[in-house]
Design a protein around this motif. Structure first.
Motif, PDB file in Angstrom:
ATOM      1  N   GLY A 231       0.675  -1.403   0.111  1.00 24.17           N
ATOM      2  CA  GLY A 231       0.199  -0.087  -0.300  1.00 24.17           C
ATOM      3  C   GLY A 231       1.223   1.658   0.101  1.00 24.17           C
ATOM      4  N   LEU A 232      -0.091   2.358  -0.213  1.00 21.44           N
ATOM      5  CA  LEU A 232       1.084   3.105  -0.425  1.00 21.44           C
ATOM      6  C   LEU A 232       1.582   4.134   1.365  1.00 21.44           C
ATOM      7  CD1 LEU A 232      -1.603   5.876  -2.334  1.00 21.44           C
ATOM      8  CD2 LEU A 232       0.781   4.794  -3.110  1.00 21.44           C
ATOM      9  N   LYS A 233       0.890   3.250   2.112  1.00 24.60           N
ATOM     10  CA  LYS A 233       2.004   3.548   3.814  1.00 24.60           C
ATOM     11  C   LYS A 233       2.018   2.463   4.155  1.00 24.60           C
ATOM     12  CE  LYS A 233      -1.165   7.599   4.518  1.00 24.60           C
ATOM     13  NZ  LYS A 233      -2.047   8.052   5.970  1.00 24.60           N
ATOM     14  N   SER A 234       2.559   1.781   3.091  1.00 24.44           N
ATOM     15  CA  SER A 234       3.821   0.206   3.862  1.00 24.44           C
ATOM     16  C   SER A 234       5.206   0.198   3.787  1.00 24.44           C
ATOM     17  CB  SER A 234       3.759  -0.969   3.012  1.00 24.44           C
ATOM     18  OG  SER A 234       4.291  -1.715   3.038  1.00 24.44           O
ATOM     19  N   GLY A 235       5.641  -0.257   5.073  1.00 27.12           N
ATOM     20  CA  GLY A 235       6.932  -0.826   5.447  1.00 27.12           C
ATOM     21  C   GLY A 235       7.411  -1.234   4.445  1.00 27.12           C
ATOM     22  N   SER A 236       6.715  -2.177   3.572  1.00 22.64           N
ATOM     23  CA  SER A 236       7.763  -2.239   2.499  1.00 22.64           C
ATOM     24  C   SER A 236       8.609  -0.872   1.583  1.00 22.64           C
ATOM     25  CB  SER A 236       7.377  -3.060   1.467  1.00 22.64           C
ATOM     26  OG  SER A 236       6.516  -4.543   2.477  1.00 22.64           O
ATOM     27  N   LEU A 237       7.736  -0.134   1.587  1.00 23.60           N
ATOM     28  CA  LEU A 237       8.545   1.360   1.107  1.00 23.60           C
ATOM     29  C   LEU A 237       9.374   1.863   1.605  1.00 23.60           C
ATOM     30  CD1 LEU A 237       4.693   2.788  -0.751  1.00 23.60           C
ATOM     31  CD2 LEU A 237       6.536   1.170  -1.725  1.00 23.60           C
ATOM     32  N   ILE A 238       9.462   1.590   3.291  1.00 24.23           N
ATOM     33  CA  ILE A 238      10.728   2.028   4.054  1.00 24.23           C
ATOM     34  C   ILE A 238      11.601   1.486   2.875  1.00 24.23           C
ATOM     35  CG2 ILE A 238      11.938   2.802   5.626  1.00 24.23           C
ATOM     36  CD1 ILE A 238       8.759   3.281   6.837  1.00 24.23           C
ATOM     37  N   THR A 239      11.849   0.553   2.950  1.00 19.13           N
ATOM     38  CA  THR A 239      12.280  -0.351   2.806  1.00 19.13           C
ATOM     39  C   THR A 239      13.327  -1.079   0.940  1.00 19.13           C
ATOM     40  OG1 THR A 239      12.213  -2.434   3.738  1.00 19.13           O
ATOM     41  CG2 THR A 239      13.238  -3.170   3.022  1.00 19.13           C
ATOM     42  N   ALA A 240      12.478  -0.052   0.772  1.00 20.11           N
ATOM     43  CA  ALA A 240      12.375  -0.351  -0.838  1.00 20.11           C
ATOM     44  C   ALA A 240      13.200   1.286  -0.853  1.00 20.11           C
ATOM     45  CB  ALA A 240      11.251  -0.039  -1.870  1.00 20.11           C
ATOM     46  N   ARG A 241      13.027   2.533  -0.325  1.00 22.98           N
ATOM     47  CA  ARG A 241      13.771   3.902  -0.423  1.00 22.98           C
ATOM     48  C   ARG A 241      14.372   4.022   0.834  1.00 22.98           C
ATOM     49  NH1 ARG A 241      14.559   7.290   3.900  1.00 22.98           N
ATOM     50  NH2 ARG A 241      12.600   6.214   5.142  1.00 22.98           N
ATOM     51  N   LEU A 242      15.104   2.950   1.485  1.00 24.00           N
ATOM     52  CA  LEU A 242      16.733   2.480   2.059  1.00 24.00           C
ATOM     53  C   LEU A 242      17.151   1.771   0.970  1.00 24.00           C
ATOM     54  CD1 LEU A 242      15.518   1.549   5.742  1.00 24.00           C
ATOM     55  CD2 LEU A 242      16.572   4.031   5.133  1.00 24.00           C
ATOM     56  N   ALA A 243      16.462   0.717   0.132  1.00 21.63           N
ATOM     57  CA  ALA A 243      17.734   0.362  -0.455  1.00 21.63           C
ATOM     58  C   ALA A 243      18.482   1.048  -1.239  1.00 21.63           C
ATOM     59  CB  ALA A 243      16.815  -0.895  -1.352  1.00 21.63           C
ATOM     60  N   GLY A 244      16.870   2.318  -2.220  1.00 20.36           N
ATOM     61  CA  GLY A 244      18.391   3.317  -2.713  1.00 20.36           C
ATOM     62  C   GLY A 244      18.349   3.765  -2.849  1.00 20.36           C
ATOM     63  N   GLU A 245      18.771   4.422  -1.542  1.00 24.14           N
ATOM     64  CA  GLU A 245      19.702   5.867  -0.525  1.00 24.14           C
ATOM     65  C   GLU A 245      20.855   5.043  -0.499  1.00 24.14           C
ATOM     66  OE1 GLU A 245      17.377   6.982   3.041  1.00 24.14           O
ATOM     67  OE2 GLU A 245      16.346   8.083   1.663  1.00 24.14           O
ATOM     68  N   GLN A 246      20.832   3.263  -0.645  1.00 20.17           N
ATOM     69  CA  GLN A 246      21.741   2.867  -0.454  1.00 20.17           C
ATOM     70  C   GLN A 246      23.003   2.374  -1.431  1.00 20.17           C
ATOM     71  OE1 GLN A 246      20.966  -0.125   2.211  1.00 20.17           O
ATOM     72  NE2 GLN A 246      20.805   1.234   4.154  1.00 20.17           N
ATOM     73  N   GLY A 247      22.430   2.624  -2.607  1.00 23.39           N
ATOM     74  CA  GLY A 247      22.483   2.305  -3.821  1.00 23.39           C
ATOM     75  C   GLY A 247      22.259   1.096  -4.773  1.00 23.39           C
ATOM     76  N   ARG A 248      21.378   0.172  -3.732  1.00 23.70           N
ATOM     77  CA  ARG A 248      20.680  -0.983  -4.432  1.00 23.70           C
ATOM     78  C   ARG A 248      19.815  -0.926  -5.712  1.00 23.70           C
ATOM     79  NH1 ARG A 248      23.040  -3.144   0.387  1.00 23.70           N
ATOM     80  NH2 ARG A 248      24.562  -1.501   1.161  1.00 23.70           N
ATOM     81  N   GLU A 249      19.976  -2.134  -6.110  1.00 21.44           N
ATOM     82  CA  GLU A 249      18.741  -2.576  -7.201  1.00 21.44           C
ATOM     83  C   GLU A 249      16.927  -2.451  -6.252  1.00 21.44           C
ATOM     84  OE1 GLU A 249      18.367  -1.827 -10.341  1.00 21.44           O
ATOM     85  OE2 GLU A 249      19.983  -2.353 -11.141  1.00 21.44           O
ATOM     86  N   VAL A 250      16.068  -1.916  -6.702  1.00 21.26           N
ATOM     87  CA  VAL A 250      14.965  -1.725  -6.442  1.00 21.26           C
ATOM     88  C   VAL A 250      14.044  -2.337  -7.271  1.00 21.26           C
ATOM     89  CG1 VAL A 250      12.756  -0.442  -5.337  1.00 21.26           C
ATOM     90  CG2 VAL A 250      15.054  -0.067  -4.965  1.00 21.26           C
ATOM     91  N   PHE A 251      13.484  -3.161  -7.103  1.00 21.54           N
ATOM     92  CA  PHE A 251      12.722  -3.929  -8.331  1.00 21.54           C
ATOM     93  C   PHE A 251      10.998  -4.254  -7.416  1.00 21.54           C
ATOM     94  CE2 PHE A 251      16.715  -6.495  -8.141  1.00 21.54           C
ATOM     95  CZ  PHE A 251      16.867  -6.102  -9.862  1.00 21.54           C
ATOM     96  N   ALA A 252       9.876  -3.725  -8.501  1.00 22.30           N
ATOM     97  CA  ALA A 252       9.004  -3.959  -8.115  1.00 22.30           C
ATOM     98  C   ALA A 252       7.588  -4.776  -9.442  1.00 22.30           C
ATOM     99  CB  ALA A 252       7.909  -2.612  -7.891  1.00 22.30           C
ATOM    100  N   LEU A 253       6.944  -5.210  -8.296  1.00 24.00           N
ATOM    101  CA  LEU A 253       6.034  -6.127  -9.008  1.00 24.00           C
ATOM    102  C   LEU A 253       4.612  -5.889  -9.005  1.00 24.00           C
ATOM    103  CD1 LEU A 253       6.272  -9.113 -10.393  1.00 24.00           C
ATOM    104  CD2 LEU A 253       4.928  -9.482  -8.291  1.00 24.00           C
ATOM    105  N   PRO A 254       4.432  -5.313 -10.740  1.00 20.01           N
ATOM    106  CA  PRO A 254       3.050  -4.780 -10.963  1.00 20.01           C
ATOM    107  C   PRO A 254       1.733  -5.031 -10.578  1.00 20.01           C
ATOM    108  CG  PRO A 254       4.374  -5.456 -12.790  1.00 20.01           C
ATOM    109  CD  PRO A 254       5.172  -5.664 -12.392  1.00 20.01           C
ATOM    110  N   GLY A 255       0.892  -5.091 -10.636  1.00 22.72           N
ATOM    111  CA  GLY A 255      -0.318  -5.422  -9.684  1.00 22.72           C
ATOM    112  C   GLY A 255      -1.256  -4.657 -10.868  1.00 22.72           C
ATOM    113  N   SER A 256      -2.201  -4.893 -10.664  1.00 20.82           N
ATOM    114  CA  SER A 256      -3.771  -4.636 -11.353  1.00 20.82           C
ATOM    115  C   SER A 256      -3.575  -2.702 -10.798  1.00 20.82           C
ATOM    116  CB  SER A 256      -5.703  -5.542 -10.952  1.00 20.82           C
ATOM    117  OG  SER A 256      -6.070  -4.800 -10.821  1.00 20.82           O
TER     118      SER A 256
END
Length: 373
Positions: A231-256
């Motif tokens: 969701g738009l307020k998910s803790g998973s987005l925090i993990t993804a943001r941190l990964a991006g800030e650390q210079g790591r790849e971020v992958f996302a699976l699209p959905g409906s």
């Protein structure tokens, strides 16, 4: 005696109120890694807070005894930032931890990892995708790392285990606690076949502010982070943001577009995350980073870098020749290879990773390895 004194100093300092990992690391660096010198310095420091002074003057003996008792159990370890096999990827994140409590095989933290995270209240389709990606990533030689939460996390851990691969769970409690409680059996399986990791001492309960700290470790240990339903307020987005800030790849699976749990993934994609539909896309994208990690570990742990980087992986290298002979043609576990070669587990893990990426060794279920050439 020195080891016991060092361990006690570590445990006292890790429980000192107001002493965060950044300050502890800074003091360690100033004292050339001497943890007992840091402890004595802090005991005399006039700037320490009231709670810190009270704790350092008279630490809770029962708590420290409980910490020692947990560490005395088989497979339990306090992995310190001063040790050679501390995960090098964590050195490149903001606020790296000073130490980790690990239940299971600490050497697995040196292997290439992919974080698989997502919604706790995931849909049946999201859970199926988590299982599909985790199984495929595990079979491709990547460790699946997540937070052992309900939903996507739990499904990913379980699928990796059922595929015969190891998995790493980073938790927001002490290493002896299970949250949520329904994952008690899963936690036992992860401890037996992978690694449970915590920054918090034994006995620490779940708290809301612990989970963002946990998320930075999940992202930090991993070469890339895959988000499946958020969701738009998910803790998973925090993990993804941190990964991006650390210079790591971020992958996302699209959905409906009709699925509210796809909106977080769609936002990540709009913000630059890689849209993925198949596990092979992640494997291909992270292969160069996995190889670089293996070479960095080889240089760090067995001096390969000083002998010339990639060329040092040739069979003429004495340590690699010992490993090549120890592998033989039958599968062998890491523990068996340690016994046959006399090399440290961390050094062996780095060499095996490079050989696997070069196509000379095959990683098999059960943390076993087989020579291909």
């Amino acid at each position: 005696m020195d080891d016991e004194d060092d361990l006690r100093a570590w445990l006292v300092l890790l429980r000192t109120p107001g002493l965060g990992p950044a300050q502890l690391r800074e003091r360690l660096a100033a004292r050339a890694g001497d943890i007992r010198a840091v402890l004595e310095e802090l005991r005399c420091a006039p700037g320490a807070g009231t709670a810190a002074r009270a704790w350092l003057a008279r630490p809770d003996a029962a708590r420290l005894e409980a910490d020692h008792a947990w560490l005395a159990l088989p497979g339990h370890r306090l992995l310190r930032c001063t040790e050679a096999d501390f995960p090098p990827l964590l050195e490149h994140i903001a606020q790296p931890p000073a130490a980790l409590f690990v239940a299971g095989e600490a050497g697995l933290l040196l292997h290439p990892q992919v974080a698989v995270v997502g919604a706790r209240g995931a849909t049946a389709g999201g859970l199926a995708q988590a299982r599909r990606f985790a199984a495929a990533l595990g079979q491709a030689g990547f460790l699946v790392t997540s937070g052992m939460a309900d939903g996507i996390d739990g499904a990913a851990h379980l699928a990796a285990l059922e595929a015969g691969a190891a998995t790493v769970a980073v938790v927001g409690t002490g290493p002896d606690r299970v949250y949520p409680r329904k994952h008690a059996a899963l936690a036992r399986r992860i401890g037996a076949r992978g690694a449970l990791v915590s920054e918090f001492p034994p006995g620490t309960p779940a708290r809301a502010d612990h989970f963002p700290r946990r998320n930075r470790l999940i992202a930090g240990l991993s070469l890339g982070t895959l988000v499946i339903e958020a969701g738009l307020k998910s803790g998973s987005l925090i993990t993804a943001r941190l990964a991006g800030e650390q210079g790591r790849e971020v992958f996302a699976l699209p959905g409906s577009v009709h699925n509210p749990l796809a909106r977080g993934c769609h936002r990540l994609i709009r913000d630059g995350a890689r849209l993925v539909e198949e596990p092979d896309e992640i494997v291909e994208a992270l292969a160069p980073a996995a190889r670089a990690l293996g070479l960095e570990l080889a240089a760090r742990l067995d001096g390969a870098g000083a002998r010339g980087g990639p060329a040092a992986q040739a069979p003429q290298d004495p340590e690699h020749r010992r490993l090549h002979e120890a592998l033989g043609h039958d599968p062998a576990t890491l523990d068996e290879l340690v016994a046959r070669t006399g090399l440290a587990p961390a050094a062996l893990a780095s060499m095996l990773l490079v050989l696997e990426l070069e196509g000379r060794v095959e990683g098999l279920p059960g943390n076993r390895y087989q020579r291909l050439a």
